[in-house]
Motif scaffolding. Structure first.
Motif, short mmCIF file in Angstrom:
data_model
loop_
_atom_site.label_atom_id
_atom_site.label_comp_id
_atom_site.label_asym_id
_atom_site.label_seq_id
_atom_site.Cartn_x
_atom_site.Cartn_y
_atom_site.Cartn_z
N GLN A 44 0.83 -1.20 0.00
CA GLN A 44 0.00 0.00 0.00
C GLN A 44 0.87 1.26 0.00
O GLN A 44 0.49 2.29 -0.57
CB GLN A 44 -0.92 0.01 1.23
CG GLN A 44 -1.96 -1.10 1.24
CD GLN A 44 -2.98 -0.94 0.13
OE1 GLN A 44 -3.13 0.12 -0.47
NE2 GLN A 44 -3.70 -2.01 -0.16
N THR A 45 2.03 1.18 0.65
CA THR A 45 2.93 2.33 0.68
C THR A 45 3.42 2.70 -0.71
O THR A 45 3.67 3.87 -1.01
CB THR A 45 4.13 2.04 1.60
OG1 THR A 45 3.65 1.72 2.92
CG2 THR A 45 5.06 3.23 1.70
N ALA A 46 3.53 1.71 -1.58
CA ALA A 46 3.94 1.98 -2.96
C ALA A 46 2.95 2.92 -3.64
O ALA A 46 3.33 3.82 -4.40
CB ALA A 46 4.05 0.67 -3.74
N GLY A 47 1.66 2.73 -3.35
CA GLY A 47 0.65 3.63 -3.89
C GLY A 47 0.77 5.03 -3.33
O GLY A 47 0.54 6.02 -4.04
N LEU A 48 1.15 5.13 -2.06
CA LEU A 48 1.35 6.44 -1.45
C LEU A 48 2.52 7.18 -2.09
O LEU A 48 2.48 8.40 -2.27
CB LEU A 48 1.58 6.29 0.05
CG LEU A 48 0.38 5.80 0.86
CD1 LEU A 48 0.79 5.56 2.31
CD2 LEU A 48 -0.74 6.82 0.81
N LEU A 49 3.56 6.44 -2.43
CA LEU A 49 4.70 7.06 -3.11
C LEU A 49 4.29 7.63 -4.46
O LEU A 49 4.78 8.68 -4.89
CB LEU A 49 5.82 6.03 -3.29
CG LEU A 49 6.54 5.60 -2.01
CD1 LEU A 49 7.54 4.48 -2.31
CD2 LEU A 49 7.26 6.79 -1.36
#
Length: 269
Positions: A44-49
């Motif tokens: 999910q953090t990849a989407g935030l990036l």
């Protein structure tokens, strides 16, 4: 009324029993839980990036600032994680329960087979996603100067719950097609990809996409419409789209499930 209350109490006790058994199994494989939860957070953090990269180049996306888009992403993450936690077994309906005939095992037991299917499995790794979702909502509300307004937190949490039922209802409807298709998992993957549109403002998409994620696959009701109320953009009545969509989708999905169940005849040898 007493019969309905007794039935609900019975199913609540059964659900609690399934939970206890699941957490007993989980206690034996704690490492798997931690690894799964961390992996989900990283994904999910990849989407935030991606959001961060976008807002290094622009100030707003379809009129929504970075904190408002973060709110959308948090609501989507929370609803999706809760749906994974509660309804993940629906993905096995075609492959395991229809194709291999395991559904017969549920049909001979004195409980609603759909309840048994749902309660039989929990994807505990999704707890990590829920924690991330709350952190994202907190960050968004802090950036908007609204973190101390508890009613916005309450609406956000309710939105995640109703959103999970929207996602679960859509998944049930598509999974029920397995009674005709044998295995609708590939179609479920295709449909679930539309949920990604709910992470960003719908105004950024073509009107055909907006129509689909509003009226056909109402993922927009998971994030976009309730976010108007939570973020203070106005149009408070738009939040009603979320519980309304949840009720409509679950009703249609359950009727489709019942129609498929009447068609099911088991498997041959």
């Amino acid at each position: 009324m007493l019969t309905v209350s007794a039935s609900l109490a019975r199913y609540a006790r059964l659900y609690a029993a399934f939970l206890r058994l699941h957490f007993k199994r989980l206690a034996e494989y704690r490492g798997d839980f931690v690894i799964g939860a961390v992996a989900l957070i990283i994904s999910q953090t990849a989407g935030l990036l991606f959001i961060w990269v976008i807002f290094t180049r622009i100030k707003s996306l379809a009129g929504w600032n970075v904190f408002e888009v973060t709110l959308l992403y948090g609501l989507a993450t929370g609803a999706g994680s809760l749906a994974r936690l509660l309804f993940s077994n629906l993905w096995s309906l075609g492959t395991t329960f229809v194709r291999r005939g395991d559904l017969l095992r549920l049909l001979i037991r004195p409980v609603n087979p759909l309840f048994h299917l749902i309660a039989e499995h929990f994807e505990e790794e999704a707890i990590g996603g829920l924690a991330l979702a709350l952190a994202l909502v907190g960050h968004a509300l802090t950036g908007l100067g609204m973190a101390t307004e508890l009613w916005r937190w309450a609406v956000a949490i309710l939105t995640m719950v109703f959103g999970a039922f929207i996602i679960g209802g859509i998944n049930l409807a598509v999974a029920s097609l397995s009674f005709w298709m044998v295995d609708s998992a590939p179609l479920m993957w295709a449909v679930s990809n539309f949920s990604r549109f709910a992470r960003y403002p719908l105004g950024a998409y073509h009107r055909a996409v907006r129509f689909i994620v509003t009226w056909i696959l109402p993922y927009g009701a998971v994030t976009f419409y309730p976010a108007h109320l939570i973020s203070g953009r106005g149009d408070a009545w738009s939040w009603l789209a979320t519980p309304g969509a949840a009720a409509a989708v679950c009703l249609v999905a359950y009727r489709l499930w019942l129609a498929g169940l009447r068609r099911f005849e088991g498997v041959g040898s």
